[in-house]
Design a protein around this motif. Structure first.
Motif, PDB file in Angstrom:
ATOM      1  N   LEU A 101     110.047 -12.694  81.446  1.00 14.51           N
ATOM      2  CA  LEU A 101     111.261 -12.852  82.247  1.00 14.51           C
ATOM      3  C   LEU A 101     110.879 -13.673  83.462  1.00 14.51           C
ATOM      4  O   LEU A 101     110.024 -13.269  84.255  1.00 14.51           O
ATOM      5  N   ILE A 102     111.467 -14.853  83.606  1.00 10.89           N
ATOM      6  CA  ILE A 102     111.148 -15.715  84.738  1.00 10.89           C
ATOM      7  C   ILE A 102     112.372 -15.863  85.634  1.00 10.89           C
ATOM      8  O   ILE A 102     113.448 -16.267  85.185  1.00 10.89           O
ATOM      9  N   VAL A 103     112.197 -15.473  86.885  1.00 12.80           N
ATOM     10  CA  VAL A 103     113.232 -15.628  87.905  1.00 12.80           C
ATOM     11  C   VAL A 103     112.942 -16.920  88.648  1.00 12.80           C
ATOM     12  O   VAL A 103     111.829 -17.118  89.143  1.00 12.80           O
ATOM     13  N   SER A 104     113.897 -17.812  88.712  1.00 12.94           N
ATOM     14  CA  SER A 104     113.647 -19.087  89.363  1.00 12.94           C
ATOM     15  C   SER A 104     114.951 -19.731  89.804  1.00 12.94           C
ATOM     16  O   SER A 104     115.993 -19.547  89.178  1.00 12.94           O
ATOM     17  N   HIS A 105     114.861 -20.490  90.926  1.00 13.71           N
ATOM     18  CA  HIS A 105     115.991 -21.336  91.298  1.00 13.71           C
ATOM     19  C   HIS A 105     115.741 -22.764  90.862  1.00 13.71           C
ATOM     20  O   HIS A 105     116.580 -23.637  91.089  1.00 13.71           O
ATOM     21  N   ASP A 106     114.581 -23.024  90.228  1.00 13.38           N
ATOM     22  CA  ASP A 106     114.223 -24.360  89.767  1.00 13.38           C
ATOM     23  C   ASP A 106     114.727 -24.530  88.335  1.00 13.38           C
ATOM     24  O   ASP A 106     114.120 -24.038  87.379  1.00 13.38           O
ATOM     25  N   LEU A 107     115.837 -25.218  88.182  1.00 11.91           N
ATOM     26  CA  LEU A 107     116.438 -25.367  86.859  1.00 11.91           C
ATOM     27  C   LEU A 107     115.569 -26.214  85.940  1.00 11.91           C
ATOM     28  O   LEU A 107     115.655 -26.090  84.720  1.00 11.91           O
ATOM     29  N   GLY A 108     114.724 -27.087  86.500  1.00 11.74           N
ATOM     30  CA  GLY A 108     113.799 -27.848  85.677  1.00 11.74           C
ATOM     31  C   GLY A 108     112.780 -26.944  85.016  1.00 11.74           C
ATOM     32  O   GLY A 108     112.497 -27.062  83.821  1.00 11.74           O
ATOM     33  N   VAL A 109     112.233 -26.008  85.782  1.00 11.69           N
ATOM     34  CA  VAL A 109     111.272 -25.054  85.236  1.00 11.69           C
ATOM     35  C   VAL A 109     111.911 -24.215  84.139  1.00 11.69           C
ATOM     36  O   VAL A 109     111.353 -24.042  83.050  1.00 11.69           O
ATOM     37  N   VAL A 110     113.088 -23.680  84.422  1.00 12.41           N
ATOM     38  CA  VAL A 110     113.781 -22.848  83.433  1.00 12.41           C
ATOM     39  C   VAL A 110     114.089 -23.659  82.185  1.00 12.41           C
ATOM     40  O   VAL A 110     113.934 -23.181  81.055  1.00 12.41           O
ATOM     41  N   SER A 111     114.509 -24.903  82.375  1.00 12.57           N
ATOM     42  CA  SER A 111     114.837 -25.760  81.236  1.00 12.57           C
ATOM     43  C   SER A 111     113.634 -25.958  80.322  1.00 12.57           C
ATOM     44  O   SER A 111     113.767 -25.986  79.099  1.00 12.57           O
ATOM     45  N   ALA A 112     112.444 -26.074  80.919  1.00 17.74           N
ATOM     46  CA  ALA A 112     111.247 -26.399  80.142  1.00 17.74           C
ATOM     47  C   ALA A 112     110.597 -25.190  79.494  1.00 17.74           C
ATOM     48  O   ALA A 112     109.901 -25.346  78.485  1.00 17.74           O
ATOM     49  N   VAL A 113     110.793 -23.978  80.041  1.00 13.68           N
ATOM     50  CA  VAL A 113     110.034 -22.836  79.518  1.00 13.68           C
ATOM     51  C   VAL A 113     110.887 -21.730  78.908  1.00 13.68           C
ATOM     52  O   VAL A 113     110.365 -20.911  78.149  1.00 13.68           O
ATOM     53  N   ALA A 114     112.168 -21.663  79.225  1.00  9.83           N
ATOM     54  CA  ALA A 114     112.971 -20.518  78.802  1.00  9.83           C
ATOM     55  C   ALA A 114     113.727 -20.790  77.506  1.00  9.83           C
ATOM     56  O   ALA A 114     114.270 -21.880  77.306  1.00  9.83           O
ATOM     57  N   ASP A 115     113.771 -19.789  76.635  1.00 10.05           N
ATOM     58  CA  ASP A 115     114.562 -19.873  75.404  1.00 10.05           C
ATOM     59  C   ASP A 115     116.030 -19.566  75.682  1.00 10.05           C
ATOM     60  O   ASP A 115     116.921 -20.145  75.055  1.00 10.05           O
ATOM     61  N   GLU A 116     116.257 -18.646  76.604  1.00  4.84           N
ATOM     62  CA  GLU A 116     117.618 -18.283  77.010  1.00  4.84           C
ATOM     63  C   GLU A 116     117.705 -18.310  78.525  1.00  4.84           C
ATOM     64  O   GLU A 116     116.689 -18.177  79.225  1.00  4.84           O
ATOM     65  N   VAL A 117     118.915 -18.452  79.036  1.00  2.00           N
ATOM     66  CA  VAL A 117     119.119 -18.414  80.478  1.00  2.00           C
ATOM     67  C   VAL A 117     120.318 -17.533  80.791  1.00  2.00           C
ATOM     68  O   VAL A 117     121.329 -17.550  80.076  1.00  2.00           O
ATOM     69  N   LEU A 118     120.156 -16.729  81.832  1.00  2.37           N
ATOM     70  CA  LEU A 118     121.227 -15.870  82.332  1.00  2.37           C
ATOM     71  C   LEU A 118     121.511 -16.285  83.764  1.00  2.37           C
ATOM     72  O   LEU A 118     120.624 -16.248  84.615  1.00  2.37           O
ATOM     73  N   VAL A 119     122.742 -16.708  84.029  1.00  3.34           N
ATOM     74  CA  VAL A 119     123.147 -17.173  85.351  1.00  3.34           C
ATOM     75  C   VAL A 119     123.857 -16.037  86.082  1.00  3.34           C
ATOM     76  O   VAL A 119     124.815 -15.455  85.556  1.00  3.34           O
ATOM     77  N   LEU A 120     123.354 -15.712  87.288  1.00  2.00           N
ATOM     78  CA  LEU A 120     123.950 -14.650  88.099  1.00  2.00           C
ATOM     79  C   LEU A 120     124.596 -15.235  89.342  1.00  2.00           C
ATOM     80  O   LEU A 120     124.101 -16.215  89.914  1.00  2.00           O
TER      81      LEU A 120
END
Length: 572
Positions: free
Chosen positions: A208-227
């Motif tokens: 579970l990666i918490v980040s405000h860097d959408l580039g990081v999330v784009s490159a490593v996450a299979d799913e994304v949850l926006v809060l």
């Protein structure tokens, strides 16, 4: 719960006590973590991301409670576990890498001893070879000796890598990363995230990666949850959410993300000729250190100009900032500040020995807002102090009015004046640090990694604020960052540092359009942006060599070679 599910969060609603009221932090949040997969949790600062992530370890902020819902790890309700079982869960089954490595590491213990202690708690061997292997795994320099150093002897990025080494040392089944790359330069970020990906695949971890860097999330996450405000806005496959978001809020986050590709480089602007800051051949050495932290540093900053210093963690960026602010000693060289009437002031000595007006004229915004604010003093008290010290407000009412104006100016409201730092998110605390620096009405503002803790929308607001301030107040800014996408939008000129030396200095447009040094090109190539489906290479480009004043010929690609003059390449 399926065989691949490691954790499940169902209808999670958390609140905390604020006086006589209860404030809802998260409401009805739901998701699952799967073996070998990564979920990215994104949203603005204060949206509840970290609160949700830490519930997987049974952590709640003081005064908080789970009002509804449940958090289960391998079928066990985390908040129903007895104390002994919860201790084994934390670090053994679920490991956490905190955003603030400065708080996560014990200042009085050597880093090797801290890793050894983490292993011992879970009954694992912690010999010297194991410590060295872990430090090498996270790309720390000189791992054979670094374990004998204390946390304060490391840069912010190096501290963060030590925290990651401690977390993965126990081979956890779930890895919770709470903004793990905010203190890392782009090259090290790529290496650390590649490491996490490798460990996830090898060990079948859920991440579970918490980040405000959408580039990081784009490159490593299979799913994304926006809060947003503690509620789910959008949840789905990462590339689907980022390429075709359903909700307007998600589109706003994506639009606010800084980029270096596909966006024209801003044109240069006419600068005033008044010189504000000059550094010439500056050497800086820390006590007992055999090598210089900064060597032969040259820099000029003019009125209303923003100069960015970029480079990887440990390159000397923050050391320069500390020296100019009077918090680190300059061993040799010249560092001068010019006041509005043309008077030259020496900046070589400690801040305490400088005249009051010189101290007021140079203000530093620290990278780590958590450590920079007194936890027992309200936000209003923190901002009021420079107003009183430098005589910028008289009387209680005028001081209160100035505090509220400054809070509004940095995107907070007057109501924040009566809050304690612990009642603010990381991004909100950073904005308080900016307001406190502005209270002194400085001539030179030194911003040391001030956007690392900010989500993309707030980051854009802060950068716009700095640009407005330099126009309205003729404020000069030394902007220190490892994020080239950020400095691209704010800097007139960029200085690139590596291993304590300047390797390239150029106007922003020139540097982005035609980077001349291989290391600069490596930094540009390592940036990840929203839409990237994989990480760049985690290896530093082989063309980047240790700088040698003997000046070897450097291969610039395309059949072109240039000679390094004392390791420095400049363009006008």
């Amino acid at each position: 719960m399926s065989e691949t599910t490691t954790a499940r969060v169902e209808g999670l609603t958390v609140s905390y006590r604020a006086g006589d009221q209860r404030v809802v932090v998260t409401e009805d949040v739901c998701f699952e973590l799967q073996r070998g997969r990564t979920l990215g949790l994104v949203g603005e600062s204060g949206s509840g991301k970290s609160t949700v992530a830490r519930t997987l370890l049974g952590h709640l902020r003081e005064g908080s409670s789970v009002d509804r819902g449940s958090v289960t790890v391998f079928g066990e309700d985390v908040f129903s576990l007895p104390a002994e079982r919860l201790r084994k869960l934390r670090g053994g089954t679920v490991a956490l890498v905190s955003q603030n490595a400065g708080h996560a590491l014990t200042p009085s213990m050597r880093v090797g001893a801290q890793i050894r202690e983490a292993l011992a708690v879970h009954g694992l061997p912690g010999g010297d070879d194991r410590i060295v292997d872990l430090l090498r795994l996270v790309r720390l320099p000189s791992p054979e000796t670094l374990g004998r150093r204390y946390p304060h002897e490391l840069s912010g990025g190096q501290q963060q890598r030590v925290a990651i080494a401690m977390a993965v040392a126990t081979d956890p089944k779930i890895l919770v990363l709470d903004e793990p790359t905010t203190a890392l330069d782009v090259v090290t970020q790529a290496a650390v995230l590649a490491l996490v990906n490798d460990l996830r695949e090898q060990l079948g971890m859920a991440v579970l990666i918490v980040s405000h860097d959408l580039g990081v999330v784009s490159a490593v996450a299979d799913e994304v949850l926006v809060l947003r405000d503690g509620r789910e806005v959008e949840h789905g496959a990462t590339q689907q959410v980022l390429s075709a978001p359903r909700e307007e809020y998600t589109r706003e986050l994506i639009a606010a993300a800084p980029r270096i590709h596909g966006v024209p480089v801003p044109d240069g602007r006419d600068l005033e000729t008044d010189l504000i800051l000059r550094c010439a051949d500056v050497d800086i050495r820390y006590a007992r250190a055999p090598q210089l932290a900064v060597s032969g540093f040259d820099l000029e900053v003019r009125r209303s100009e923003t100069v960015a210093i970029v480079g990887e963690s440990g390159s000397g960026k923050s050391t320069v900032a500390s020296a100019l602010a009077g918090l680190a000693d300059v061993e040799r060289g010249e560092a001068s500040l010019w006041s509005g009437d043309g008077t030259r002031h020496d900046l070589l000595g400690p801040a305490g020995r400088r005249p009051l007006d010189v101290r007021r004229s140079v203000q530093l915004v620290f990278q780590n807002a958590d450590l920079a604010l007194n936890p027992r003093r309200t936000v209003g008290d923190a901002i009021a102090r420079p107003l009183k010290v430098f005589g910028r407000a008289k009387g209680r009412q005028e001081t209160r009015t100035s505090v509220e104006r400054l809070l509004t100016e940095v995107g907070l409201g007057p109501e924040f004046a009566d809050r304690l730092p612990a009642q603010l998110s990381g991004g909100q605390r950073q904005r308080v640090g900016i307001a406190r620096a502005l209270a002194a009405e400085p001539t030179l503002l030194i911003a040391d990694e001030i956007t690392t803790a900010l989500d993309v929308s707030v980051q854009a607001d802060v950068l716009a604020l700095l640009d407005d301030l330099r126009t309205r107040r003729a404020l000069s800014c030394l902007f220190i960052s490892h994020d080239l996408a950020v400095v691209r939008s704010v800097a007139d000129r960029i200085v690139v540092m590596k291993d304590g030396r300047i390797v390239e200095s150029a106007p922003t447009a020139s540097l982005f359009e035609n980077p001349r040094h291989p290391y600069t090109r490596t930094l540009l190539d390592a940036v990840v942006e929203p839409g990237h489906t994989e990480l760049p290479s985690s290896d530093v480009d082989a063309r980047v060599i240790t700088l040698d004043p003997a000046a070897a010929l450097l291969d610039m690609g395309g059949g072109h070679r240039v000679r390094a003059d004392e390791g420095v390449l400049t363009s006008s």
